[in-house]
Enzyme design. Structure first.
Site, PDB file in Angstrom:
ATOM      1  N   ARG A 107      20.780  -8.901 -98.195  1.00  0.00           N
ATOM      2  CA  ARG A 107      19.399  -8.593 -98.587  1.00  0.00           C
ATOM      3  C   ARG A 107      18.517  -9.447 -97.699  1.00  0.00           C
ATOM      4  NH1 ARG A 107      16.718  -8.176-104.483  1.00  0.00           N
ATOM      5  NH2 ARG A 107      17.656  -6.134-104.175  1.00  0.00           N
ATOM      6  N   HIS A 134      16.081   0.647 -99.442  1.00  0.00           N
ATOM      7  CA  HIS A 134      16.938   0.119-100.519  1.00  0.00           C
ATOM      8  C   HIS A 134      17.954   1.192-100.917  1.00  0.00           C
ATOM      9  CE1 HIS A 134      18.307  -2.450-103.579  1.00  0.00           C
ATOM     10  NE2 HIS A 134      17.293  -2.443-104.423  1.00  0.00           N
ATOM     11  N   GLN A 137      20.130   1.198-104.291  1.00  0.00           N
ATOM     12  CA  GLN A 137      19.374   1.538-105.494  1.00  0.00           C
ATOM     13  C   GLN A 137      19.311   3.043-105.699  1.00  0.00           C
ATOM     14  OE1 GLN A 137      17.711  -0.583-107.817  1.00  0.00           O
ATOM     15  NE2 GLN A 137      17.697   1.360-108.915  1.00  0.00           N
ATOM     16  N   ASP A 225       7.444   1.842-108.789  1.00  0.00           N
ATOM     17  CA  ASP A 225       7.983   0.525-108.436  1.00  0.00           C
ATOM     18  C   ASP A 225       6.824  -0.467-108.480  1.00  0.00           C
ATOM     19  OD1 ASP A 225       9.680  -1.499-107.560  1.00  0.00           O
ATOM     20  OD2 ASP A 225       9.831  -0.768-105.503  1.00  0.00           O
ATOM     21  N   CYS A 266      13.258   0.873-110.443  1.00  0.00           N
ATOM     22  CA  CYS A 266      14.437   0.112-109.992  1.00  0.00           C
ATOM     23  C   CYS A 266      14.517  -1.260-110.646  1.00  0.00           C
ATOM     24  CB  CYS A 266      14.417  -0.009-108.479  1.00  0.00           C
ATOM     25  SG  CYS A 266      13.044  -0.989-107.833  1.00  0.00           S
ATOM     26  N   ARG A 294      24.008   0.685-110.707  1.00  0.00           N
ATOM     27  CA  ARG A 294      24.148  -0.084-109.461  1.00  0.00           C
ATOM     28  C   ARG A 294      25.613  -0.508-109.303  1.00  0.00           C
ATOM     29  NH1 ARG A 294      19.729  -2.672-107.309  1.00  0.00           N
ATOM     30  NH2 ARG A 294      21.194  -3.099-105.626  1.00  0.00           N
TER      31      ARG A 294
END
Ligand code: CP
Ligand code: NVA
Length: 308
Positions: A107, A134, A137, A225, A266, A294
């Protein structure tokens, strides 16, 4: 070598294969304690490095638990405690880590860092979020949608708010899995034009609609988000909040979709900002299924990377 860098870089067959395996592995674990190993422990003897240059709860825990369920071992590394955070190059870091571990999840901030890591690593690399995308996700989100509503192909997804990294991966998924996406948000935060072009090039309809209530019409899924991503400077907070406030996902927006649309986020969420509590905890919210998935999606991604 199989890197998992972005959804538009795999084939749609590979993505479908990963989703099918994730669903099967999830079913096979029904009723098992979280720490129980999966049948066959396909990552037995494998070491996985999980490198974080930004905070994380879900990505950190789901990858760590997932590797252990698959019978492997993990090293969770904080970028700032590594020499990487003190001037060592990403290319050297890639070559060094590759001598110790079988798989690297990172990440990070810039997409270039991820790409350089993948270029110099001699083991597969997984994108655990960058400023630009991402993908893990959205694999979990696809699994979640299809568990609740069946095939996503041909459905309408509405992205409300900031056209950010998560939005970009949704656009990649739209192209790969054949759904349409309507973006509703301020012009200054429009989605990445390359991701829009990718989805359109694959035959998906991508629309930009400034009126959120109009945008919601006919949606099977509404997604939002945070208004401040980890890479957004604190100095932009006020300006971004002012622009994004009209795009809050609240009861009125969900009602405009017709009552059957799922709600996704998310997480982590800022309740009362991008989404109301009523929606977050409402009957159509699947936010904790996304979080759980996930784990299952990433286990299938790791197996795909390592061909095990
Ligand atoms: N959704 C997500 O990636 O969460 P974390 O930042 O907690 O990993
Ligand atoms: N857009 C958010 C997602 C967090 C999981 C961020 O980049 O901070």
């Amino acid at each position: 070598m199989r890197h998992f860098l972005d959804l538009h870089k795999l084939t749609s067959e590979d993505l479908r294969g990963i989703l099918t395996q994730a669903a099967a592995m999830k079913t096979a674990r029904t009723g098992q304690p979280k720490g129980a190993p999966d049948d066959g422990v396909p990552l037995a003897g494998r070491m996985v490095a999980l490198v974080f240059e930004k905070p994380s709860t879900r990505t950190r825990v789901s990858f760590d638990v997932g590797v252990r369920q698959l019978g492997g071992e993990t090293l969770v590394l904080s970028g700032k405690d590594m020499q990487l955070g003190h001037g060592e190059t990403i290319a050297d870091t890639a070559r060094v880590l590759s001598r110790y571990v079988d798989l690297i999840m990172i990440r990070t901030f810039k997409e270039e860092t991820l790409l350089e890591l993948a270029e110099y690593a001699t083991v597969p690399v997984i994108n655990g979020l960058t400023d630009a995308s991402h993908p893990c996700q959205i694999m979990a989100d696809m699994l979640t949608f299809e568990e609740h509503r069946g095939p996503i192909k041909g459905r309408k997804v509405v992205w409300a708010g900031d056209g950010n990294n998560v939005c970009t991966s949704f656009l990649h998924a739209a192209g790969q899995l054949g759904f349409d996406l309507t973006f509703t948000g301020p012009e200054a935060l429009d989605p990445d034009p390359e991701a829009v072009a990718f989805a359109r090039g694959k035959g998906s309809t991508v629309e930009i609609e400034r009126d959120p209530l109009k945008a919601a019409n006919g949606a099977s899924l509404i997604v939002t988000d945070t208004w401040m991503s980890m890479h957004d400077p604190e100095s932009a907070r006020q300006r971004r909040h002012a622009m994004l406030r009209p795009y809050q996902v609240n009861e009125a927006l969900m009602a405009a979709a017709g009552g059957n649309a799922l709600f996704m986020h998310c997480l982590p969420a800022h309740r009362g900002e991008e989404a109301s509590d009523g929606v977050m905890d409402g009957p159509n919210s699947v936010i904790f299924d996304e979080a759980e998935n996930r784990l299952h999606a990433q286990k299938a991604i790791m197996r795909w990377c390592l061909r095990v």
